[in-house]
Design a protein around this motif. Structure first.
Motif, PDB file in Angstrom:
ATOM      1  N   UNK A  38       0.832  -1.208   0.000  1.00 62.24           N
ATOM      2  CA  UNK A  38       0.000   0.000   0.000  1.00 62.24           C
ATOM      3  C   UNK A  38       0.863   1.253   0.000  1.00 62.24           C
ATOM      4  N   UNK A  39       1.883   1.274   0.841  1.00 64.41           N
ATOM      5  CA  UNK A  39       2.758   2.441   0.931  1.00 64.41           C
ATOM      6  C   UNK A  39       3.512   2.648  -0.376  1.00 64.41           C
ATOM      7  N   UNK A  40       3.860   1.573  -1.037  1.00 64.22           N
ATOM      8  CA  UNK A  40       4.574   1.670  -2.306  1.00 64.22           C
ATOM      9  C   UNK A  40       3.661   2.154  -3.430  1.00 64.22           C
ATOM     10  N   UNK A  83       0.926   7.269  -3.629  1.00 66.34           N
ATOM     11  CA  UNK A  83       1.888   8.376  -3.500  1.00 66.34           C
ATOM     12  C   UNK A  83       1.607   9.238  -2.279  1.00 66.34           C
ATOM     13  N   UNK A  84       0.362   9.250  -1.780  1.00 59.18           N
ATOM     14  CA  UNK A  84       0.038  10.040  -0.589  1.00 59.18           C
ATOM     15  C   UNK A  84       0.716   9.490   0.667  1.00 59.18           C
ATOM     16  N   UNK A  98       5.403   7.001   6.966  1.00 54.18           N
ATOM     17  CA  UNK A  98       5.051   5.752   6.305  1.00 54.18           C
ATOM     18  C   UNK A  98       6.281   5.023   5.762  1.00 54.18           C
ATOM     19  N   UNK A  99       7.331   5.764   5.459  1.00 53.39           N
ATOM     20  CA  UNK A  99       8.593   5.109   5.105  1.00 53.39           C
ATOM     21  C   UNK A  99       9.105   4.290   6.291  1.00 53.39           C
ATOM     22  N   UNK A 104      -4.098   5.001   5.748  1.00 55.00           N
ATOM     23  CA  UNK A 104      -3.867   3.643   5.261  1.00 55.00           C
ATOM     24  C   UNK A 104      -5.180   2.998   4.835  1.00 55.00           C
ATOM     25  N   UNK A 105      -6.249   3.252   5.607  1.00 54.38           N
ATOM     26  CA  UNK A 105      -7.558   2.700   5.253  1.00 54.38           C
ATOM     27  C   UNK A 105      -8.041   3.247   3.915  1.00 54.38           C
ATOM     28  N   UNK A 106      -7.828   4.562   3.682  1.00 51.88           N
ATOM     29  CA  UNK A 106      -8.205   5.155   2.391  1.00 51.88           C
ATOM     30  C   UNK A 106      -7.404   4.548   1.246  1.00 51.88           C
ATOM     31  N   UNK A 107      -6.104   4.351   1.472  1.00 53.18           N
ATOM     32  CA  UNK A 107      -5.258   3.750   0.436  1.00 53.18           C
ATOM     33  C   UNK A 107      -5.705   2.331   0.125  1.00 53.18           C
ATOM     34  N   UNK A 108      -6.097   1.601   1.166  1.00 52.55           N
ATOM     35  CA  UNK A 108      -6.563   0.233   0.971  1.00 52.55           C
ATOM     36  C   UNK A 108      -7.844   0.210   0.142  1.00 52.55           C
ATOM     37  N   UNK A 109      -8.792   1.104   0.482  1.00 53.80           N
ATOM     38  CA  UNK A 109     -10.042   1.170  -0.293  1.00 53.80           C
ATOM     39  C   UNK A 109      -9.773   1.578  -1.736  1.00 53.80           C
TER      40      UNK A 109
END
Length: 268
Positions: free
Chosen positions: A3-5, A8-9, A15-16, A252-257
């Motif tokens: 997800x972090x990769x 871009x947000x 998050x790194x 993270x939840x937004x990135x997952x969705x």
């Protein structure tokens, strides 16, 4: 990590560092859990001397690295909340990379020294390790020599990799709470606590159980107690980290969705 990769947000220092924690937890679990599962399914609770040494080195290195990284993550939150105007300078990509590289190098060096010394000690005829994986305190019980001097060295390492990072974490969060209280904002307090509470849960589980294992006198230890305590910092904490950071983190939840939505649209 994915997800972090992908998003871009999430390409920020926090998050790194979280991605590095994810890598450590993944390797940490992979060092211990597969061997436990194989032993449980096969009924053969054996390990070769070389495999034991490899497992011991990987565990010691990853354990040491995570001790330092949790303190680095606390410092990151301290700078972000207490010195937000200087955050982009103090936590620039170069600084983050140097801190992570330094964490890995120090941890690998510490593991190399301890494992080399431990594996060259004279062992008795008994080869039964009263533990579910190769860990230095369990191996020292099989040594046919006085290990008091080396145990003092382990204590010093414990101070360097447990007590000092824990002190940094506590000092960082005391400063964070103090700063938020001075602002006099209930919303700010809630945001700060939401950001830091997940980290504190991990810290309490990880450092607390590790301190019990490495700092309590041997008279207060039994093999069963050691195994129960070790489960917390070897299996439970790495298992909870992804759940805690995903469930308690809106970004993270937004990135997952977003990723799941993209995958669903491509599927249909």
């Amino acid at each position: 990590m994915i997800l972090i990769w992908l998003d871009s947000r999430l390409h920020t220092p926090m998050y790194f560092l979280l991605s590095q924690l994810s890598i450590m937890d993944f390797l940490y679990s992979s060092t211990i859990v597969p061997k436990i599962a194989i032993d449980f399914l096969s009924g053969k609770n054996t390990i070769s001397f070389i495999s034991c040494g490899i497992q011991l080195f990987l565990f010691a290195a990853l354990f040491s690295a995570e001790c330092i990284l949790l303190a680095v993550m606390a410092c990151d939150r301290y700078v972000a909340i207490c010195h937000p105007l200087h955050y982009s300078v103090l936590m620039c990509p170069t600084v983050c990379v140097l801190m992570v590289v330094g964490t890995w190098l120090v941890a690998l060096l510490n593991a190399l020294v301890h494992v080399t010394y431990t594996l060259n000690l004279p062992y008795c005829s008994s080869r039964i390790i009263q533990h579910f994986f190769c860990e230095i305190p369990a191996l020292l019980k099989l040594v046919c020599a006085d290990t008091s001097l080396y145990e003092n060295g382990i204590f010093i390492s414990g101070v360097a990799f447990l007590l000092i990072p824990l002190s940094v974490v506590l000092a960082s969060y005391c400063q964070i709470i103090s700063t938020v209280l001075r602002l006099g904002s209930n919303l700010g307090m809630r945001k700060a606590l939401a950001t830091c509470s997940s980290h504190m849960i991990v810290v309490s589980l990880f450092y607390g159980t590790a301190i019990i294992m490495y700092f309590f006198p041997k008279a207060y230890h039994t093999p069963v107690q050691d195994e129960v305590v070790a489960v917390f910092y070897t299996i439970l904490t790495p298992m909870l980290n992804p759940l805690i950071y995903i469930l308690r983190n809106k970004d993270v939840a937004k990135a997952l969705r977003k990723v799941l939505g993209r995958y669903t649209s491509l599927t249909y």
